[in-house]
Design a protein around this motif. Structure first.
Motif, PDB file in Angstrom:
ATOM      1  N   LYS A 134       0.832  -1.208   0.000  1.00  0.00           N
ATOM      2  CA  LYS A 134       0.000   0.000   0.000  1.00  0.00           C
ATOM      3  C   LYS A 134       0.869   1.262   0.000  1.00  0.00           C
ATOM      4  O   LYS A 134       0.653   2.184  -0.795  1.00  0.00           O
ATOM      5  N   ALA A 135       1.862   1.292   0.890  1.00  0.00           N
ATOM      6  CA  ALA A 135       2.712   2.477   1.008  1.00  0.00           C
ATOM      7  C   ALA A 135       3.489   2.731  -0.274  1.00  0.00           C
ATOM      8  O   ALA A 135       3.588   3.875  -0.758  1.00  0.00           O
ATOM      9  N   ARG A 136       4.048   1.687  -0.850  1.00  0.00           N
ATOM     10  CA  ARG A 136       4.837   1.855  -2.073  1.00  0.00           C
ATOM     11  C   ARG A 136       3.967   2.242  -3.265  1.00  0.00           C
ATOM     12  O   ARG A 136       4.375   3.035  -4.110  1.00  0.00           O
ATOM     13  N   SER A 137       2.757   1.694  -3.313  1.00  0.00           N
ATOM     14  CA  SER A 137       1.848   2.055  -4.406  1.00  0.00           C
ATOM     15  C   SER A 137       1.412   3.506  -4.297  1.00  0.00           C
ATOM     16  O   SER A 137       1.362   4.237  -5.296  1.00  0.00           O
ATOM     17  N   GLU A 138       1.124   3.940  -3.076  1.00  0.00           N
ATOM     18  CA  GLU A 138       0.635   5.307  -2.873  1.00  0.00           C
ATOM     19  C   GLU A 138       1.699   6.358  -3.196  1.00  0.00           C
ATOM     20  O   GLU A 138       1.359   7.474  -3.612  1.00  0.00           O
ATOM     21  N   ARG A 139       2.967   6.009  -3.010  1.00  0.00           N
ATOM     22  CA  ARG A 139       4.004   6.994  -3.337  1.00  0.00           C
ATOM     23  C   ARG A 139       4.521   6.839  -4.770  1.00  0.00           C
ATOM     24  O   ARG A 139       5.487   7.483  -5.166  1.00  0.00           O
ATOM     25  N   GLY A 140       3.842   5.972  -5.544  1.00  0.00           N
ATOM     26  CA  GLY A 140       4.167   5.835  -6.956  1.00  0.00           C
ATOM     27  C   GLY A 140       5.425   5.060  -7.245  1.00  0.00           C
ATOM     28  O   GLY A 140       6.088   5.301  -8.264  1.00  0.00           O
ATOM     29  N   ASP A 141       5.758   4.095  -6.380  1.00  0.00           N
ATOM     30  CA  ASP A 141       6.942   3.273  -6.586  1.00  0.00           C
ATOM     31  C   ASP A 141       6.826   2.537  -7.924  1.00  0.00           C
ATOM     32  O   ASP A 141       5.944   1.684  -8.108  1.00  0.00           O
ATOM     33  N   GLU A 142       7.705   2.853  -8.861  1.00  0.00           N
ATOM     34  CA  GLU A 142       7.587   2.321 -10.219  1.00  0.00           C
ATOM     35  C   GLU A 142       7.706   0.803 -10.258  1.00  0.00           C
ATOM     36  O   GLU A 142       6.962   0.127 -10.982  1.00  0.00           O
ATOM     37  N   ALA A 143       8.615   0.239  -9.476  1.00  0.00           N
ATOM     38  CA  ALA A 143       8.806  -1.209  -9.477  1.00  0.00           C
ATOM     39  C   ALA A 143       7.556  -1.922  -8.979  1.00  0.00           C
ATOM     40  O   ALA A 143       7.128  -2.940  -9.550  1.00  0.00           O
ATOM     41  N   MET A 144       6.944  -1.402  -7.899  1.00  0.00           N
ATOM     42  CA  MET A 144       5.733  -2.018  -7.362  1.00  0.00           C
ATOM     43  C   MET A 144       4.579  -1.911  -8.352  1.00  0.00           C
ATOM     44  O   MET A 144       3.844  -2.882  -8.592  1.00  0.00           O
ATOM     45  N   LEU A 145       4.390  -0.739  -8.950  1.00  0.00           N
ATOM     46  CA  LEU A 145       3.276  -0.545  -9.878  1.00  0.00           C
ATOM     47  C   LEU A 145       3.424  -1.436 -11.111  1.00  0.00           C
ATOM     48  O   LEU A 145       2.438  -2.017 -11.590  1.00  0.00           O
ATOM     49  N   LYS A 146       4.653  -1.575 -11.626  1.00  0.00           N
ATOM     50  CA  LYS A 146       4.874  -2.452 -12.778  1.00  0.00           C
ATOM     51  C   LYS A 146       4.647  -3.914 -12.390  1.00  0.00           C
ATOM     52  O   LYS A 146       4.115  -4.703 -13.191  1.00  0.00           O
ATOM     53  N   ASN A 147       5.040  -4.268 -11.174  1.00  0.00           N
ATOM     54  CA  ASN A 147       4.827  -5.626 -10.686  1.00  0.00           C
ATOM     55  C   ASN A 147       3.343  -5.954 -10.646  1.00  0.00           C
ATOM     56  O   ASN A 147       2.905  -7.016 -11.113  1.00  0.00           O
ATOM     57  N   ARG A 180       8.825  -8.774  -5.115  1.00  0.00           N
ATOM     58  CA  ARG A 180       8.361  -7.511  -4.515  1.00  0.00           C
ATOM     59  C   ARG A 180       9.145  -7.147  -3.262  1.00  0.00           C
ATOM     60  O   ARG A 180       9.448  -5.990  -3.010  1.00  0.00           O
ATOM     61  N   SER A 181       9.436  -8.145  -2.425  1.00  0.00           N
ATOM     62  CA  SER A 181      10.145  -7.855  -1.177  1.00  0.00           C
ATOM     63  C   SER A 181      10.809  -9.116  -0.665  1.00  0.00           C
ATOM     64  O   SER A 181      10.410 -10.238  -1.026  1.00  0.00           O
ATOM     65  N   THR A 182      11.812  -8.956   0.194  1.00  0.00           N
ATOM     66  CA  THR A 182      12.526 -10.108   0.742  1.00  0.00           C
ATOM     67  C   THR A 182      11.650 -10.908   1.690  1.00  0.00           C
ATOM     68  O   THR A 182      11.892 -12.086   1.917  1.00  0.00           O
ATOM     69  N   GLY A 183      10.608 -10.266   2.248  1.00  0.00           N
ATOM     70  CA  GLY A 183       9.734 -10.969   3.182  1.00  0.00           C
ATOM     71  C   GLY A 183       8.663 -11.803   2.515  1.00  0.00           C
ATOM     72  O   GLY A 183       7.902 -12.492   3.185  1.00  0.00           O
ATOM     73  N   MET A 184       8.596 -11.747   1.176  1.00  0.00           N
ATOM     74  CA  MET A 184       7.553 -12.476   0.458  1.00  0.00           C
ATOM     75  C   MET A 184       7.734 -13.987   0.562  1.00  0.00           C
ATOM     76  O   MET A 184       6.778 -14.753   0.546  1.00  0.00           O
ATOM     77  N   SER A 185       8.984 -14.435   0.671  1.00  0.00           N
ATOM     78  CA  SER A 185       9.273 -15.861   0.741  1.00  0.00           C
ATOM     79  C   SER A 185      10.376 -16.087   1.766  1.00  0.00           C
ATOM     80  O   SER A 185      10.700 -15.212   2.572  1.00  0.00           O
ATOM     81  N   SER A 186      10.946 -17.273   1.763  1.00  0.00           N
ATOM     82  CA  SER A 186      12.071 -17.604   2.663  1.00  0.00           C
ATOM     83  C   SER A 186      12.910 -18.660   1.969  1.00  0.00           C
ATOM     84  O   SER A 186      12.482 -19.259   0.965  1.00  0.00           O
ATOM     85  N   ASP A 187      14.095 -18.909   2.485  1.00  0.00           N
ATOM     86  CA  ASP A 187      14.950 -19.940   1.892  1.00  0.00           C
ATOM     87  C   ASP A 187      14.251 -21.295   1.900  1.00  0.00           C
ATOM     88  O   ASP A 187      14.313 -22.042   0.912  1.00  0.00           O
TER      89      ASP A 187
END
Length: 326
Positions: A204-217, A254-261
């Motif tokens: 939500k935070a990244r989308s609201e500030r227009g994070d290009e990587a998140m929006l393209k994802n 999207r983020s390192t917390g999305m998965s785990s080893d």
């Protein structure tokens, strides 16, 4: 006494774009499917003052304001449920496993309260009010996918419009295609659960500030959802596995917390032992791994060797229902 039964869900395509931070920018799309794992909510008049609540804990409250779980407190307040009542919930699957439990519980609770009050409600009203309770009244960073599929049931296409409205259309599946999906989709519990709020708050935070990587994802995930609808309605269920794989690789980035080893290892192990593709169900971080299998028997044996428990399921086509009224 009122008892409602409301289904949990898996997501076949799209997803992630059901948050206002996404669909208010470029609309959204998802294909969730409700499954035969459910939450049950019971409401009954008691003979003692106050509200008696039984969930993972038990509490007796004198007033609505004293109710600790925010979802229950705000639903009771919004629908003006008068004490004394007993509210009990029990579910086939615990929270934090990626199956939309929060949305399903909210829909089931509001359905039960309305039935207890002898107030009818359309499926659309149940979905809309439940989504607004979590997303607006409580301000949680949640989307609308879970509430709508819990209320409606079935395998449905959800279009999220910039004005906040949602269009629901059934996915047009031939019987053979539905059978292929039922035979080939497998769920395995990773042994870990997570709080989806943290993952969704970051999105939500990244989308609201227009994070290009998140929006393209998110735009890519939506395009995979549209392609999923096309191939399934064309009867090409086998291609779903490849699309799930593409979805997961992009979502995982999207983020390192999305998965785990450990989850990454299990996913690769599944691909080497009968799975065509798969993904973590829900916001990510834990819960259930869902695979599309070309060889279900081989995949089941392999995952059992890794110590993973399979949760077998069927599709649900009833949505939230009043199971008992007495």
């Amino acid at each position: 006494m009122i008892i409602t039964r409301t289904p949990f869900r898996i997501s076949l395509g799209g997803g992630g774009t059901d948050l206002p931070s996404s669909y208010e920018r470029f609309a959204g799309f998802a294909i969730p499917a409700s499954i035969s794992k459910q939450v049950y909510v019971t409401i009954n008049r008691t003979f003692k003052p106050g509200d008696l609540l039984k969930y993972t804990e038990m509490e007796l409250t004198a007033t609505c304001a004293d109710i600790r779980p925010p979802l229950i407190r705000e639903a009771v307040r919004l629908l003006d449920l008068d004490p004394p009542v007993e509210i009990v919930s029990i579910a086939d699957v615990p929270a934090g496993t990626g199956l939309g439990s929060s949305g399903a519980f909210t829909v089931g609770l509001m359905h039960a309260i309305r039935a207890y009050q002898h107030r009818s409600a359309s499926v659309e009203t149940l979905a809309q009010q439940a989504a607004e309770l979590e997303g607006v009244r409580l301000g949680d960073p949640v989307g609308k996918q879970d509430h709508y599929v819990a209320a409606y049931g079935g395998i449905i296409c959800q279009d999220y419009h910039p004005d906040g409205t949602v269009t629901i259309t059934p996915l047009k599946l031939a019987d053979d295609t539905l059978g292929e999906l039922a035979d080939s989709l497998l769920l395995f519990f990773t042994g870990t659960s997570r709080n989806a709020v943290d993952m969704l708050a970051d999105q939500k935070a990244r989308s609201e500030r227009g994070d290009e990587a998140m929006l393209k994802n998110l735009e890519f995930i939506k395009s995979v959802g549209y392609e999923t609808r096309r191939v399934l309605e064309a009867g090409d269920a086998a291609t779903l596995g490849r699309l799930m794989h593409e979805h997961w690789l992009r979502k995982r980035s999207r983020s390192t917390g999305m998965s785990s080893d450990r989850i990454n290892e299990l996913y690769e192990f599944g691909l080497a032992h009968g799975a065509v593709g798969g993904k973590l169900v829900g916001a990510g971080g834990g819960g259930f791994l869902m695979f599309y299998a070309s060889d279900a028997r081989r995949l089941r044996r392999a995952m059992a060797e890794q110590g993973l428990w399979e949760m077998r399921f069927a599709f649900d086509f009833e949505g939230s229902i009043v199971l008992c009224r007495s």
